[in-house]
Design a protein around this motif. Structure first.
Motif: not given
Length: 185
Positions: A1-20
């Motif tokens: 359908x619609x492909x939306x290129x949303x750029x990830x939020x750097x804070x959120x990406x850092x939080x996910x990486x920290x949790x991993x």
């Protein structure tokens, strides 16, 4: 359908990486037996291991001491058994010598009981059917028993020989009379 290129939020990406990363570290701590220390007092465990080793060492030393004592006691018991066996053997030898010297068969009161020829030389238990000491309870007299059998047989033989001689004499007389009668006629 619609492909939306949303750029990830750097804070959120850092939080996910920290949790991993935290999860990986936790898993490595949890699954690695050597480095896992959650809820265990390592010093107490080490002291318990040391106490157990010390206890095992003292038990081994006690067992070794008991072993040496046991060997000594076994030797003493073997010596006592040998001494007892020797004592028993000497006593048996002395008893045998005493029996051979002092208790000879011919010197005993009961020698007559063991003399097999004695019974053939004795009189019978009763001499006639009217013996007063031989009542029915003594079992010395049995129905059909003949105490005078030997004398009866001897008398029968004498009677037989006497009657045989008499018959021979009669036959000789008859022959002699026939000879004389034959001459006369």
């Amino acid at each position: 359908m619609y492909q939306v290129d949303l750029s990830p939020d750097p804070k959120e990406a850092a939080a996910i990486e920290a949790r991993r990363n935290q999860e990986k570290e936790r898993q490595s701590r949890f699954f690695n037996v050597r480095t896992r220390v959650m809820g265990v007092d390592v010093k107490a465990l080490n002291s318990q291991v040391e106490e157990r080793k010390l206890r095992e060492a003292t038990d081994q030393s006690k067992e070794a001491a008991y072993g040496t004592y046991q060997e000594q006691y076994d030797l003493v018991a073997q010596m006592l058994e040998k001494e007892q066996a020797e004592r028993t053997r000497r006593l048996a030898k002395k008893v045998q010598e005493f029996r051979e010297q002092k208790q000879q068969l011919k010197n005993r009161r009961e020698f007559d009981l063991w003399d097999p020829g004695r019974l053939w030389m004795e009189f019978p238990a009763h001499l006639s059917h009217s013996d007063p000491p031989c009542g029915p309870a003594s079992l010395q007299y049995f129905a059909g028993e003949d105490l005078e059998r030997a004398t009866c047989l001897k008398m029968q033989q004498e009677q037989f020989s006497y009657s045989l001689e008499r018959q021979l004499q009669e036959q000789q007389q008859v022959k002699a009379e026939e000879k004389c009668a034959g001459r006369i006629i």
